[in-house]
Scaffold this active site. Sequence first.
Site, short mmCIF file in Angstrom:
data_model
loop_
_atom_site.label_atom_id
_atom_site.label_comp_id
_atom_site.label_asym_id
_atom_site.label_seq_id
_atom_site.Cartn_x
_atom_site.Cartn_y
_atom_site.Cartn_z
N ASP A 73 12.59 3.90 2.72
CA ASP A 73 11.56 4.89 2.42
C ASP A 73 10.46 4.93 3.48
O ASP A 73 9.32 5.32 3.17
CB ASP A 73 10.95 4.60 1.04
CG ASP A 73 10.37 3.19 0.93
OD1 ASP A 73 10.92 2.28 1.56
OD2 ASP A 73 9.37 3.01 0.22
N LYS A 173 8.98 3.73 -7.41
CA LYS A 173 8.31 2.58 -6.80
C LYS A 173 6.87 2.92 -6.42
O LYS A 173 6.60 4.00 -5.91
CB LYS A 173 9.06 2.15 -5.54
CG LYS A 173 8.54 0.83 -4.98
CD LYS A 173 8.97 0.57 -3.55
CE LYS A 173 7.99 1.16 -2.58
NZ LYS A 173 8.21 0.72 -1.19
N GLU A 213 5.10 -3.01 -7.23
CA GLU A 213 5.08 -3.72 -5.94
C GLU A 213 3.66 -4.08 -5.49
O GLU A 213 2.99 -3.31 -4.80
CB GLU A 213 5.76 -2.86 -4.85
CG GLU A 213 5.80 -3.56 -3.50
CD GLU A 213 6.53 -2.76 -2.42
OE1 GLU A 213 7.08 -1.68 -2.73
OE2 GLU A 213 6.55 -3.22 -1.27
N GLU A 215 2.04 -5.90 -2.90
CA GLU A 215 2.38 -6.58 -1.65
C GLU A 215 1.16 -7.28 -1.07
O GLU A 215 0.14 -6.64 -0.78
CB GLU A 215 2.94 -5.61 -0.60
CG GLU A 215 3.17 -6.32 0.73
CD GLU A 215 3.94 -5.52 1.77
OE1 GLU A 215 4.30 -4.36 1.51
OE2 GLU A 215 4.19 -6.09 2.86
N LYS A 255 8.49 -6.11 -7.57
CA LYS A 255 8.84 -6.22 -6.14
C LYS A 255 7.68 -6.89 -5.40
O LYS A 255 6.81 -6.22 -4.84
CB LYS A 255 9.13 -4.82 -5.57
CG LYS A 255 9.46 -4.87 -4.06
CD LYS A 255 10.02 -3.56 -3.54
CE LYS A 255 10.21 -3.61 -2.04
NZ LYS A 255 10.93 -2.49 -1.47
N SER A 324 14.89 -6.30 -2.02
CA SER A 324 14.66 -4.86 -1.87
C SER A 324 14.05 -4.71 -0.47
O SER A 324 12.89 -4.34 -0.32
CB SER A 324 13.70 -4.35 -2.95
OG SER A 324 13.40 -2.98 -2.73
N TYR A 386 3.81 1.76 5.87
CA TYR A 386 4.95 2.64 5.63
C TYR A 386 4.54 4.08 5.71
O TYR A 386 5.26 4.97 5.53
CB TYR A 386 5.60 2.31 4.28
CG TYR A 386 6.60 1.20 4.47
CD1 TYR A 386 7.94 1.49 4.71
CD2 TYR A 386 6.18 -0.11 4.52
CE1 TYR A 386 8.83 0.48 4.97
CE2 TYR A 386 7.08 -1.12 4.77
CZ TYR A 386 8.39 -0.83 4.99
OH TYR A 386 9.30 -1.82 5.26
P1 13P Z 1 10.05 -4.49 4.08
O1 13P Z 1 11.23 -5.23 3.52
O2 13P Z 1 10.29 -3.98 5.47
O3 13P Z 1 8.78 -5.30 3.96
O4 13P Z 1 9.84 -3.19 3.19
C1 13P Z 1 9.38 -3.30 1.89
C2 13P Z 1 9.14 -2.00 1.22
O5 13P Z 1 8.33 -1.94 0.31
C3 13P Z 1 9.90 -0.81 1.55
O6 13P Z 1 10.06 -0.02 0.39
#
Ligand code: 13P
Length: 386
Positions: A73, A173, A213, A215, A255, A324, A386
């Site tokens: 994505d 997501k 997610e 992160e 995630k 993922s 991203y």
């Molecule tokens: P990466 O595995 O490159 O960190 O990507 C994670 C992500 O959230 C992509 O959807």
Amino acid sequence: MASASASLFKSSIVLDKSEWVKGQTLRQSSVAAVRCNPAAPSSLTIRAGSYANELVKTAKTIASPGRGILAMDESNATCGKSLASIGLENTEVNRPAWRTLLVTVPSLGEYISGAILFEETLYQSTTDGRKIVDVLIEVWCPLLVPMMRWCQGLDGLASRSAAYYQQDAHFAKWRTVLSIPNGPSALAVKEAAWGLARYAAISQDNGLVPIVEPEILLDGEHSIDRTFEVAQKVWAEVFFYLAENNVQFEGILLKPSMVTPGAESKDKVSSATVADYILKLLHRRIPPAVPGIMFLSGGQSEVEATLNLNAMNQSPNPWHVSFSYARALQNTALKTWGGRIENVQAAQEALLFRAKSNSLAQLGKYTGEGESEEAKKELFVKGYSY
Ligand code: 13P
């Protein structure tokens, strides 16, 4: 800037995400979603309503033994950076060429149970004219769902989710980013957790399994203990607000980023140590009702991400602990392809090898044999988005 990706399973859903860096929100999302499930008797009942059984089935299918998710994505800008790394321009010819290569790998569905797509991909066709979404659903798995990326926050999320469910999407997501250097502030953590919980509730109300997610970026020189401390706080708040929003835990997937030292730390720790920290934290913070923990790779090398996953699966876990990944699945395939048609097959074999390695890691059976030097290269990029 906020971005959100939606992912999924047989249909796509729309999502948003808000990103928080150094305690600052980069996108302000507001607006409570309107509940649109007429069957729900009150706002205090559990989410999901008439979708409850379907959500559980969807989440379980994604979290099936030996399988994980291919995240593809990347926004057009980020896809452009990948293409630039092999000397290609970021064009509407090259992006579909790369995405076509990814989705047409024969037998990938043996190891991959879902794909996360950027919005553009939802409407793109393969180089031979088939809709990418159709290829995903037919070639890999009838339950695959496209994911999209949206930058609109919670505003209108309920109606967008409902519309994508109608188009056959089954999961979504939402990625929220927190940074450890100089933070994250308590307010940033709270806002991140609240946004994820609101999105999850709205998704379930509309039949979509939310991939949640939070992160915690690898950026920084901090120790693994500091990552643990921050993750402990973040995960606690996320699950507190998920519960407050009556989210059905059996119908979500988590995630998270792995618990490691910062990418710029001098400390190097073994996969066994990473697994010890992560499993301790999972046991402390994540209810066993959650069916799947689908880790992102975050800039680790392909091999490191696979070794860490394998270490986590050396003994049975209450959850399906899987992957993922985007970078840690795609890197060697991209470099092998190099934009040349004669390399497509070799690149697809590289992706299949990576997917199979992670499938073995999900089962705790990965040995590390046959790995290339490319797969051992760290993929961390400071401030990656991203
Ligand atoms: P990466 O595995 O490159 O960190 O990507 C994670 C992500 O959230 C992509 O959807």
